[in-house]
Design an enzyme around this catalytic site. Structure first.
Site, PDB file in Angstrom:
ATOM      1  N   CYS A 263     -21.125 -60.008  43.200  1.00 36.55           N
ATOM      2  CA  CYS A 263     -22.173 -60.387  44.160  1.00 36.55           C
ATOM      3  C   CYS A 263     -22.954 -59.191  44.689  1.00 36.55           C
ATOM      4  CB  CYS A 263     -21.583 -61.213  45.302  1.00 36.55           C
ATOM      5  SG  CYS A 263     -20.527 -60.309  46.461  1.00 36.55           S
ATOM      6  N   HIS A 312     -19.313 -61.930  50.856  1.00 31.79           N
ATOM      7  CA  HIS A 312     -20.232 -62.435  49.837  1.00 31.79           C
ATOM      8  C   HIS A 312     -21.679 -62.228  50.278  1.00 31.79           C
ATOM      9  CE1 HIS A 312     -21.373 -64.643  46.278  1.00 31.79           C
ATOM     10  NE2 HIS A 312     -22.224 -65.331  47.005  1.00 31.79           N
ATOM     11  N   HIS A 324     -27.690 -65.662  43.494  1.00 29.21           N
ATOM     12  CA  HIS A 324     -26.519 -64.784  43.623  1.00 29.21           C
ATOM     13  C   HIS A 324     -25.625 -64.856  42.386  1.00 29.21           C
ATOM     14  CE1 HIS A 324     -23.591 -68.105  45.247  1.00 29.21           C
ATOM     15  NE2 HIS A 324     -24.468 -68.625  44.433  1.00 29.21           N
TER      16      HIS A 324
END
Length: 350
Positions: A263, A312, A324
């Site tokens: 991420c 995240h 993402h």
């Protein structure tokens, strides 16, 4: 003639115990035979467990990324210090050679200069402290001695600093190894659960993810009036465009592109393509720029952070969507911010 005795009969108490034990054994056998076999977890239960394991793996991944980044930084710092020490040692050698030549010249002329003792002393630093006060030395010699003394102390300090950083590096490498094992363990456990599904169940999960991705893509492309977020501009637009070019690239923990990402690897790579350097980990990325707490104020290309520990991060895509790298087993894609699995915490405008 041998006598024949009747065998001793078991006591009534012993018979009762044996009978009771036998009855219990039969009862347990019957219970085991009649017990229902353990039920196989449903597809949804497996998905929930796998999602949780992936979340834990991503948490460990960001810690792994942080340790790796620290390791690389320490290695550069140590290399710089070692280069400085090498150059300093060369300078020190030249200073010593110069002082030696000066002393040798005086010796040949008939005078024994105290500076010669520098090369014979078991404690050069202590000698330098004393020698620099001797009246016999010329101002030129005193200056040369002080330079040698300063350079020796400088080198000693740099060597001590390098030693400490090497210890820190060893600790960081150990932490890196532990986090890597933790990530691999979580992923292996998740894969074991996925392997328990039938081919049909696996296909259904894949189809569900594909439908969700297509729905997010349509939402992003629709640009419906009044939707949250406004268009990107400048470097945020360039970063978002770079991330869009990697849609479909696989998630791989610790990866920073250009063919695979985790991420924070995706977000740092995307901004690098826009000429902007940002930190490597999601936690560090959350400390830069301007924070935005209202989704309605977000713009395309802003960094968006999820979960209480900020493990995240993605790029805001407009209309409540995020672009993402979600987790292992997926690819870079659009997704609704409401389905990430953790709460939206805030955005950051770089």
């Amino acid at each position: 003639m041998a006598s024949h005795r009747r065998p001793k009969q078991p006591s009534r108490a012993r018979v009762t115990v044996l009978t009771t034990a036998a009855a219990a054994a039969v009862a347990l056998s019957a219970q085991a035979a009649n017990a229902a076999p353990s039920e196989k977890p449903s597809k949804d239960e497996v998905k929930a467990k796998v999602d949780k394991l992936y979340e834990q793996a991503e948490q460990a991944t960001e810690k792994y990324n942080g340790a790796k980044e620290k390791q690389e930084k320490l290695q550069k710092e140590i290399s710089t210090i070692q280069d400085n020490v090498a150059r300093g040692q060369e300078e020190l050698n030249k200073l010593r050679d110069g002082l030696g030549s000066m002393a040798a010249g005086q010796y040949r002329s008939g005078g024994i200069d105290p500076s010669v003792q520098l090369f014979l002393s078991s404690d050069p630093d202590d000698y330098l402290d004393k020698a620099s006060t001797l009246d016999q030395l010329s101002s030129q010699q005193v200056d040369a001695l002080k330079k040698i003394q300063d350079k020796q102390r400088e080198l000693a300090q740099e060597r001590a600093e390098a030693t400490e950083k090497l210890k820190d590096l060893a600790t960081t490498r150990t932490e890196l190894g532990k986090k890597k094992k933790e990530v691999q363990g979580k992923l292996a456990e998740a894969q074991k659960l996925l392997n328990s599904l039938t081919a049909k169940e696996k296909a259904e999960l894949t189809a569900e993810q594909a439908r969700a991705t297509r729905a997010s893509e349509r939402t992003v492309l629709s640009g419906s009036p009044g939707s949250a977020g406004s268009s990107a501009s400048g470097r945020a637009a360039a970063a978002f465009s770079a991330a869009q070019s990697r849609i479909g690239s696989p998630y791989v923990y610790g990866a920073t592109g250009p063919s695979s990402f985790d991420c924070s690897g995706l977000t740092s790579w995307a901004y690098a393509q826009a000429g902007v350097g940002i930190p490597r980990t999601s936690e560090s990325q959350s400390t830069i720029g301007t924070r935005i707490y209202s989704m309605g104020d977000l713009r395309v290309g802003d960094l968006v952070f999820f979960f209480n520990d900020l493990h995240h991060v993605g790029l805001y895509a407009g209309n409540g969507q995020v672009l993402h790298a979600p987790r292992t087993g997926t690819v870079v894609r659009y997704e609704s911010m409401g389905t990430i699995g953790g709460p939206f915490m805030f955005g950051v405008r770089v």
